[in-house]
Design a protein around this motif. Structure first.
Motif, PDB file in Angstrom:
ATOM      1  N   GLN A 113       0.843  -1.187   0.000  1.00 36.96           N
ATOM      2  CA  GLN A 113       0.000   0.000   0.000  1.00 36.96           C
ATOM      3  C   GLN A 113       0.880   1.240   0.000  1.00 36.96           C
ATOM      4  OE1 GLN A 113      -2.246  -0.365   3.623  1.00 36.96           O
ATOM      5  NE2 GLN A 113      -3.991  -1.262   2.558  1.00 36.96           N
ATOM      6  N   LEU A 114       0.453   2.239  -0.747  1.00 36.22           N
ATOM      7  CA  LEU A 114       1.075   3.552  -0.670  1.00 36.22           C
ATOM      8  C   LEU A 114       0.072   4.493  -0.019  1.00 36.22           C
ATOM      9  CD1 LEU A 114       2.620   3.782  -4.224  1.00 36.22           C
ATOM     10  CD2 LEU A 114       3.757   3.126  -2.103  1.00 36.22           C
ATOM     11  N   ILE A 115       0.548   5.326   0.910  1.00 33.04           N
ATOM     12  CA  ILE A 115      -0.317   6.317   1.536  1.00 33.04           C
ATOM     13  C   ILE A 115       0.312   7.679   1.330  1.00 33.04           C
ATOM     14  CG2 ILE A 115      -1.361   7.038   3.712  1.00 33.04           C
ATOM     15  CD1 ILE A 115      -1.402   4.133   4.479  1.00 33.04           C
ATOM     16  N   GLY A 116      -0.476   8.617   0.821  1.00 32.14           N
ATOM     17  CA  GLY A 116       0.072   9.942   0.581  1.00 32.14           C
ATOM     18  C   GLY A 116      -1.010  10.876   0.088  1.00 32.14           C
ATOM     19  N   LYS A 117      -0.628  12.129  -0.133  1.00 38.54           N
ATOM     20  CA  LYS A 117      -1.577  13.126  -0.612  1.00 38.54           C
ATOM     21  C   LYS A 117      -1.697  13.001  -2.131  1.00 38.54           C
ATOM     22  CE  LYS A 117      -1.223  17.459   1.092  1.00 38.54           C
ATOM     23  NZ  LYS A 117      -0.775  18.879   1.058  1.00 38.54           N
ATOM     24  N   LEU A 118      -2.913  12.859  -2.626  1.00 39.30           N
ATOM     25  CA  LEU A 118      -3.137  12.688  -4.068  1.00 39.30           C
ATOM     26  C   LEU A 118      -2.963  14.025  -4.782  1.00 39.30           C
ATOM     27  CD1 LEU A 118      -4.049  10.808  -6.386  1.00 39.30           C
ATOM     28  CD2 LEU A 118      -6.393  11.523  -5.925  1.00 39.30           C
ATOM     29  N   LYS A 119      -1.896  14.156  -5.555  1.00 39.35           N
ATOM     30  CA  LYS A 119      -1.643  15.420  -6.254  1.00 39.35           C
ATOM     31  C   LYS A 119      -2.171  15.418  -7.675  1.00 39.35           C
ATOM     32  CE  LYS A 119      -0.157  18.449  -4.727  1.00 39.35           C
ATOM     33  NZ  LYS A 119      -0.952  19.422  -3.983  1.00 39.35           N
ATOM     34  N   ALA A 120      -2.154  14.266  -8.329  1.00 36.32           N
ATOM     35  CA  ALA A 120      -2.553  14.237  -9.735  1.00 36.32           C
ATOM     36  C   ALA A 120      -2.870  12.815 -10.150  1.00 36.32           C
ATOM     37  CB  ALA A 120      -1.426  14.789 -10.608  1.00 36.32           C
ATOM     38  N   GLU A 138       2.318  -1.861   8.390  1.00 35.80           N
ATOM     39  CA  GLU A 138       3.503  -1.221   8.944  1.00 35.80           C
ATOM     40  C   GLU A 138       4.202  -0.340   7.910  1.00 35.80           C
ATOM     41  OE1 GLU A 138       6.593  -3.519  11.116  1.00 35.80           O
ATOM     42  OE2 GLU A 138       4.881  -4.829  11.549  1.00 35.80           O
ATOM     43  N   ILE A 139       4.615   0.855   8.344  1.00 35.37           N
ATOM     44  CA  ILE A 139       5.362   1.736   7.446  1.00 35.37           C
ATOM     45  C   ILE A 139       6.707   1.089   7.133  1.00 35.37           C
ATOM     46  CG2 ILE A 139       6.514   3.966   7.184  1.00 35.37           C
ATOM     47  CD1 ILE A 139       4.379   5.122   9.051  1.00 35.37           C
ATOM     48  N   LYS A 140       6.992   0.941   5.835  1.00 36.59           N
ATOM     49  CA  LYS A 140       8.251   0.300   5.462  1.00 36.59           C
ATOM     50  C   LYS A 140       9.255   1.303   4.934  1.00 36.59           C
ATOM     51  CE  LYS A 140       9.596  -2.932   2.578  1.00 36.59           C
ATOM     52  NZ  LYS A 140       9.559  -3.982   1.545  1.00 36.59           N
ATOM     53  N   ARG A 141       8.751   2.378   4.329  1.00 37.82           N
ATOM     54  CA  ARG A 141       9.649   3.297   3.661  1.00 37.82           C
ATOM     55  C   ARG A 141       8.987   4.643   3.469  1.00 37.82           C
ATOM     56  NH1 ARG A 141      11.814   2.479  -2.038  1.00 37.82           N
ATOM     57  NH2 ARG A 141       9.858   1.375  -2.320  1.00 37.82           N
ATOM     58  N   LYS A 142       9.700   5.746   3.685  1.00 36.05           N
ATOM     59  CA  LYS A 142       9.241   7.084   3.321  1.00 36.05           C
ATOM     60  C   LYS A 142       9.640   7.324   1.867  1.00 36.05           C
ATOM     61  CE  LYS A 142       8.148   8.740   7.571  1.00 36.05           C
ATOM     62  NZ  LYS A 142       6.820   9.263   7.939  1.00 36.05           N
ATOM     63  N   LEU A 143       8.696   7.752   1.048  1.00 37.24           N
ATOM     64  CA  LEU A 143       8.984   7.912  -0.376  1.00 37.24           C
ATOM     65  C   LEU A 143       8.977   9.368  -0.828  1.00 37.24           C
ATOM     66  CD1 LEU A 143       6.651   5.064  -1.503  1.00 37.24           C
ATOM     67  CD2 LEU A 143       9.113   5.043  -1.853  1.00 37.24           C
ATOM     68  N   GLY A 144       8.341  10.237  -0.061  1.00 41.51           N
ATOM     69  CA  GLY A 144       8.202  11.634  -0.492  1.00 41.51           C
ATOM     70  C   GLY A 144       7.265  11.730  -1.673  1.00 41.51           C
ATOM     71  N   GLU A 145       7.739  12.326  -2.745  1.00 41.84           N
ATOM     72  CA  GLU A 145       6.928  12.490  -3.941  1.00 41.84           C
ATOM     73  C   GLU A 145       7.077  11.229  -4.791  1.00 41.84           C
ATOM     74  OE1 GLU A 145       6.472  16.338  -6.911  1.00 41.84           O
ATOM     75  OE2 GLU A 145       7.740  16.365  -5.142  1.00 41.84           O
ATOM     76  N   VAL A 146       5.986  10.630  -5.199  1.00 39.73           N
ATOM     77  CA  VAL A 146       6.113   9.383  -5.949  1.00 39.73           C
ATOM     78  C   VAL A 146       5.136   9.353  -7.126  1.00 39.73           C
ATOM     79  CG1 VAL A 146       4.540   8.134  -4.415  1.00 39.73           C
ATOM     80  CG2 VAL A 146       6.171   6.856  -5.761  1.00 39.73           C
ATOM     81  N   PHE A 147       5.644   8.828  -8.236  1.00 41.61           N
ATOM     82  CA  PHE A 147       4.818   8.586  -9.417  1.00 41.61           C
ATOM     83  C   PHE A 147       4.499   7.092  -9.453  1.00 41.61           C
ATOM     84  CE2 PHE A 147       4.481   6.891 -13.659  1.00 41.61           C
ATOM     85  CZ  PHE A 147       3.584   7.738 -14.275  1.00 41.61           C
ATOM     86  N   VAL A 148       3.208   6.750  -9.602  1.00 38.11           N
ATOM     87  CA  VAL A 148       2.795   5.343  -9.626  1.00 38.11           C
ATOM     88  C   VAL A 148       2.155   5.028 -10.973  1.00 38.11           C
ATOM     89  CG1 VAL A 148       1.545   3.538  -8.406  1.00 38.11           C
ATOM     90  CG2 VAL A 148       2.234   5.612  -7.182  1.00 38.11           C
ATOM     91  N   ARG A 149       2.626   3.970 -11.627  1.00 39.32           N
ATOM     92  CA  ARG A 149       2.056   3.602 -12.931  1.00 39.32           C
ATOM     93  C   ARG A 149       0.680   2.977 -12.725  1.00 39.32           C
ATOM     94  NH1 ARG A 149       2.234   0.174 -17.545  1.00 39.32           N
ATOM     95  NH2 ARG A 149       3.073   1.266 -19.357  1.00 39.32           N
ATOM     96  N   GLY A 150      -0.292   3.471 -13.473  1.00 35.63           N
ATOM     97  CA  GLY A 150      -1.678   3.092 -13.260  1.00 35.63           C
ATOM     98  C   GLY A 150      -1.956   1.602 -13.272  1.00 35.63           C
ATOM     99  N   ASP A 151      -1.281   0.859 -14.135  1.00 37.49           N
ATOM    100  CA  ASP A 151      -1.620  -0.551 -14.285  1.00 37.49           C
ATOM    101  C   ASP A 151      -1.167  -1.401 -13.116  1.00 37.49           C
ATOM    102  OD1 ASP A 151       1.122  -0.522 -14.859  1.00 37.49           O
ATOM    103  OD2 ASP A 151       0.914  -2.347 -16.027  1.00 37.49           O
ATOM    104  N   THR A 152      -0.525  -0.806 -12.110  1.00 40.59           N
ATOM    105  CA  THR A 152      -0.121  -1.561 -10.921  1.00 40.59           C
ATOM    106  C   THR A 152      -1.095  -1.348  -9.769  1.00 40.59           C
ATOM    107  OG1 THR A 152       1.203   0.241 -10.002  1.00 40.59           O
ATOM    108  CG2 THR A 152       2.277  -1.203 -11.554  1.00 40.59           C
ATOM    109  N   ILE A 153      -2.115  -0.522 -10.015  1.00 42.91           N
ATOM    110  CA  ILE A 153      -3.038  -0.108  -8.959  1.00 42.91           C
ATOM    111  C   ILE A 153      -4.314  -0.947  -8.966  1.00 42.91           C
ATOM    112  CG2 ILE A 153      -4.563   1.798  -8.223  1.00 42.91           C
ATOM    113  CD1 ILE A 153      -2.354   3.720  -9.114  1.00 42.91           C
ATOM    114  N   ILE A 154      -4.744  -1.405  -7.800  1.00 43.58           N
ATOM    115  CA  ILE A 154      -6.030  -2.074  -7.654  1.00 43.58           C
ATOM    116  C   ILE A 154      -7.112  -1.058  -7.290  1.00 43.58           C
ATOM    117  CG2 ILE A 154      -7.369  -3.738  -6.325  1.00 43.58           C
ATOM    118  CD1 ILE A 154      -4.805  -5.331  -5.869  1.00 43.58           C
ATOM    119  N   MET A 155      -6.901  -0.318  -6.208  1.00 42.06           N
ATOM    120  CA  MET A 155      -7.931   0.652  -5.822  1.00 42.06           C
ATOM    121  C   MET A 155      -7.348   1.800  -5.013  1.00 42.06           C
ATOM    122  SD  MET A 155     -10.054  -1.719  -3.150  1.00 42.06           S
ATOM    123  CE  MET A 155      -9.256  -2.492  -1.743  1.00 42.06           C
ATOM    124  N   ILE A 156      -8.126   2.869  -4.928  1.00 40.26           N
ATOM    125  CA  ILE A 156      -7.722   4.091  -4.229  1.00 40.26           C
ATOM    126  C   ILE A 156      -8.879   4.501  -3.323  1.00 40.26           C
ATOM    127  CG2 ILE A 156      -7.018   6.506  -4.517  1.00 40.26           C
ATOM    128  CD1 ILE A 156      -5.974   5.758  -7.303  1.00 40.26           C
TER     129      ILE A 156
END
Lengths: 74, 74, 74, 74, 74, 74, 74
Positions: free
Chosen positions: C27-34, C53-71
């Motif tokens: 899971q990624l948790i963050g503020k949805l910018k775009a 459990e939090i595994k890693r701080k990522l800061g700003e991240v780009f996620v490719r759509g085809d890897t996403i199940i739901m938001i």
């Protein structure tokens, strides 16, 4: 005010070091030189990491977009 | 100044030896003769490597783009 | 009355914290910018969670759509 | 001088015997009669090999492009 | 008489509670607020179920169409 | 002289018995009644075989193209 | 004489009971109410079967085309 698009985030990362997370559980770290709408990516000074350890120096590398999960600043 | 695109990186590698990393965990090493927007690739003097060992001489080989993870200089 | 579309739901979540569920069970948790029509997504102040459990701080991240199940809202 | 394209490599292999490597870890060997931009392929006098052993005579066979990893001379 | 189309079935389910069966073997249950031709879906008051047990309250959720197997009335 | 295309091979097989090899390791055997550019296929008098044994009589069957590996004469 | 197309086979099955074989090894059985070119399908009075046993009554169900292997008369 125009809304930002996801590729703007990649554009801001141009010429900076990024972590490219791949679907095969590896990571590529390198300077983001180029990307396109398929999220095909070109990196410079890239290296491959598995479980946080450098596995291979790759130099300049082309990565096919459909193998990428996410891209974040290194 | 025009921004570079990922396929420019492939173009620079034309006629040079490259490593093509495949989704099935094999590597092809050969001279990059041609590629297209699907990242279909034609290699010359190619060989297949598994875990760093040459497994097979392939000569001229056509690789379907959707099986490719990344391409880097050999 | 015009019927709502699925992307309207994403639009309402803009600038709010969301949970992005990935196909690789993270899971990624963050503020949805775009986001765009491929569901490519840019998050800010993002972190990666595995099994809550939090595994890693990522800061700003780009996620490719085809890897996403739901938001969904965080 | 015009640059070569990957399908040119397939075109040169027309009417010659080729090895078609499939994603399911099998190989087809036969005379390449036809292909298209999806890399759909028609072979003649084809046989299926698994781990280097002939498993089945297929004769004329149509192969769906998205199951193919690579094509090389037999 | 005009023939019905599969999306008509989804249209009839609008604003009703549905079960969305996902490829990762989970189920989402919620009120169907919106869908599009990719079968991207927006649910309200959604919850996630695994083996018939509620695992998580999600509230409003956007589901990417390509992760969906089927949608039926709850 | 015009070059043959892969679908010509399927066209020649029309109304003849074919073996359709599926990605799920099963085989369908039946008379090829129709196909389209996606390699969606309609068979008549079809039966399902697993490891060479008839498992089920299917009669008339529609097969989605993206599940097919190859089609050859029965 | 015009050649038949694979979707004609589905059209003939309209309003009849069909077996829809899914990629996740389950079967849906129900009356075929609608389909489209993606092979998205709407069934009525549908039930889910696993290994020949009814597992669940679904009633009206929408099935995403890319999860379907084949459709045959029940």
């Amino acid at each position: 005010m125009e809304q930002s698009r996801p590729l703007d985030a990649l554009n801001k990362a141009r010429d900076k070091r990024v972590i490219v997370e791949l679907k095969n559980q590896k990571q590529l770290i390198g300077k983001l030189k180029a990307f396109d709408i398929h999220i095909n990516v070109a990196l410079e000074d890239a290296e491959e990491r598995v479980d946080g350890e450098i596995k291979r120096k790759l130099g300049e590398v082309f990565v096919r977009g459909d193998t990428i999960i996410m891209i974040s600043p290194a």
